[in-house]
Design an enzyme around this catalytic site. Structure first.
Site, PDB file in Angstrom:
ATOM      1  N   ILE A 194     -12.305  -2.759  -3.027  1.00 49.41           N
ATOM      2  CA  ILE A 194     -11.457  -3.033  -4.025  1.00 49.41           C
ATOM      3  C   ILE A 194     -11.600  -2.087  -5.068  1.00 49.41           C
ATOM      4  CG2 ILE A 194     -10.789  -4.832  -5.653  1.00 49.41           C
ATOM      5  CD1 ILE A 194     -10.239  -5.614  -2.884  1.00 49.41           C
ATOM      6  N   CYS A 230     -14.649  -1.097   6.187  1.00 46.80           N
ATOM      7  CA  CYS A 230     -13.356  -1.672   5.188  1.00 46.80           C
ATOM      8  C   CYS A 230     -13.291  -0.716   3.899  1.00 46.80           C
ATOM      9  CB  CYS A 230     -13.744  -3.177   4.702  1.00 46.80           C
ATOM     10  SG  CYS A 230     -14.077  -4.173   6.053  1.00 46.80           S
ATOM     11  N   SER A 231     -12.147  -0.550   3.468  1.00 49.58           N
ATOM     12  CA  SER A 231     -11.935   0.120   2.279  1.00 49.58           C
ATOM     13  C   SER A 231     -12.239  -0.978   1.167  1.00 49.58           C
ATOM     14  CB  SER A 231     -10.458   0.424   2.125  1.00 49.58           C
ATOM     15  OG  SER A 231      -9.746  -0.472   2.316  1.00 49.58           O
ATOM     16  N   CYS A 236       0.898  -1.191   0.125  1.00 50.64           N
ATOM     17  CA  CYS A 236      -0.065  -0.021   0.053  1.00 50.64           C
ATOM     18  C   CYS A 236       0.823   1.246   0.057  1.00 50.64           C
ATOM     19  CB  CYS A 236      -0.800   0.038   1.191  1.00 50.64           C
ATOM     20  SG  CYS A 236      -1.780  -1.299   1.510  1.00 50.64           S
ATOM     21  N   HIS A 282      -9.271   2.598  -2.706  1.00 47.52           N
ATOM     22  CA  HIS A 282      -7.893   2.131  -2.465  1.00 47.52           C
ATOM     23  C   HIS A 282      -7.450   1.302  -3.196  1.00 47.52           C
ATOM     24  CE1 HIS A 282      -4.521   1.147   0.022  1.00 47.52           C
ATOM     25  NE2 HIS A 282      -4.908   0.166   0.736  1.00 47.52           N
TER      26      HIS A 282
END
Length: 384
Positions: free
Chosen positions: A204, A201-202, A83, A328
């Protein structure tokens, strides 16, 4: 040691989201690069080198992008730090400019995840954590449970991070999600890793962001003059080996990354006006802000709930919407954070503008390694 800053001549990105198969990684990168070049009023002949951050792009992705962009034959380097890949590419570009190797460089962060990644993101298959079934969401679920037990934080306080960041993203035309969510929606969302649900949650994501960075000579080459936003420096540290089980929320790696940033730039935590934080999960924003020393240990949940980290608050965090709602695409995230800080420091961020922002910090944490407290962490400091 303090190196000369890199001047930001141009910044651009494409909207993050989920793109069909015919929108390739190369096509996204070219779109973001052209936006940054146009912002700098620079043509391709002015670019000395290309730095590309990506994770799932495959071999020599940067060279494939260069060929389509028209930068074939120039020096191209590819950077993978999970990341933190995009931020690592920015760091290497800054070092090259400070060393006098180049005067004008293009940095791209890019990722096409929707046709390469499904389900939860895992460590490398050869890592011991992966062998026992570890996924990132599970680790952050454990972090949230431990934080609540240790500091008396509530589930609602952790969920408030998602509410805040989605509220910010309403004002960001480049965000994957541009609608607010309520606290009730976050709490009722499909469970992922107790106590975290889907909206903790971020997502896909696919996307790309780019910047044109210059030395003072490079600014003159482009016909630009200061003041323009400056990249003062970018620290990079790796996770240290931890004996025993340790404290899952100790964030020593974040503390070390902060110390390196202050040492490199001469900026201190009291100088930071706006933060772009790697909120891959709601709890991550809280514990990493505390690890950096920007929020007192154990106070992050209460700060979020009170509005201290919202636009107009004491220290606005993720005015872009963060990873939770901007999206993300892992290799693109670090550059996208720097693009957002550029707009904030120029005063051109529109409805998400942090009033009077003069100094910003962006934080990325990439990957896990069994037995350590993380893979790579970058702390990028920018100023007007």
């Amino acid at each position: 040691m303090t190196l000369a800053p890199a001047h930001v001549a141009g910044a651009g990105m494409i909207r993050f989201g989920k793109y069909p198969a015919d929108v390739t990684l190369e096509r996204m990168a070219v779109g973001a690069a052209r936006a940054a070049l146009a912002d700098a009023a620079a043509d391709l002949t002015r670019i000395d080198a290309l730095y590309v951050g990506h994770v799932f792009g495959g071999p020599v992705a940067g060279q494939r992008i260069a060929a389509q962009l028209g930068l074939d034959g120039r020096p191209v380097s590819n950077h993978e730090n999970y990341c933190a890949s995009g931020a690592t590419a920015l760091r290497e570009a800054w070092v090259a400019l400070a060393a006098g190797l180049h005067d004008v460089v293009l940095v791209i962060g890019v990722e096409k995840m929707t046709d390469r990644v499904s389900g939860g993101v895992r460590p490398d298959p050869g890592d011991l954590d992966a062998a026992v079934g570890y996924v990132m969401a599970a680790g952050h679920g454990l972090s949230a449970r431990r934080y609540m037990a240790d500091h008396g934080a509530t589930r609602e306080q952790i969920a408030a991070v998602a509410v805040k960041n989605h509220a910010h993203s309403v004002h960001n035309p480049f965000a994957q999600y541009q609608r607010p969510v309520t606290l009730a929606e976050v709490l009722a969302a499909r469970p992922i890793a107790e106590p975290l649900g889907l909206l903790d949650c971020s997502p896909i994501s696919d996307g790309a962001a780019a910047m044109v960075l210059c030395s003072p000579a490079g600014l003159r080459r482009l016909g630009l003059s200061a003041p323009v936003p400056r990249m003062l420096g970018c620290a990079l540290v790796s996770g240290g080996v931890r004996p025993g089980t340790g404290d899952v929320n100790e964030e020593d790696v974040s503390r070390r990354a902060a110390e390196e940033a202050w040492k490199l730039t001469g900026i201190g935590p009291e100088d930071v006006d706006v933060v772009e934080m790697h909120d891959c999960f709601t709890i991550a924003e809280i514990v990493r802000m505390e690890g950096l020393g920007l929020i007192p240990r154990g106070e992050g949940g209460r700060w979020t709930e009170s509005g201290a980290t919202s636009l107009g608050g004491r220290l606005p965090v993720n005015p872009s919407g963060g990873l939770l709602s901007r999206g993300h695409p892992v290799g693109a995230t670090g550059v996208a954070q720097a693009v957002e800080l550029t707009w904030q420091l120029r005063g051109t961020a529109g409805g998400r503008q942090v009033e009077g922002a003069r100094t910003g910090l962006a934080y990325c944490k990439g990957g896990t390694v069994n037995g350590t407290d993380g893979g790579s962490v970058t702390t990028l400091v920018m100023a007007r």
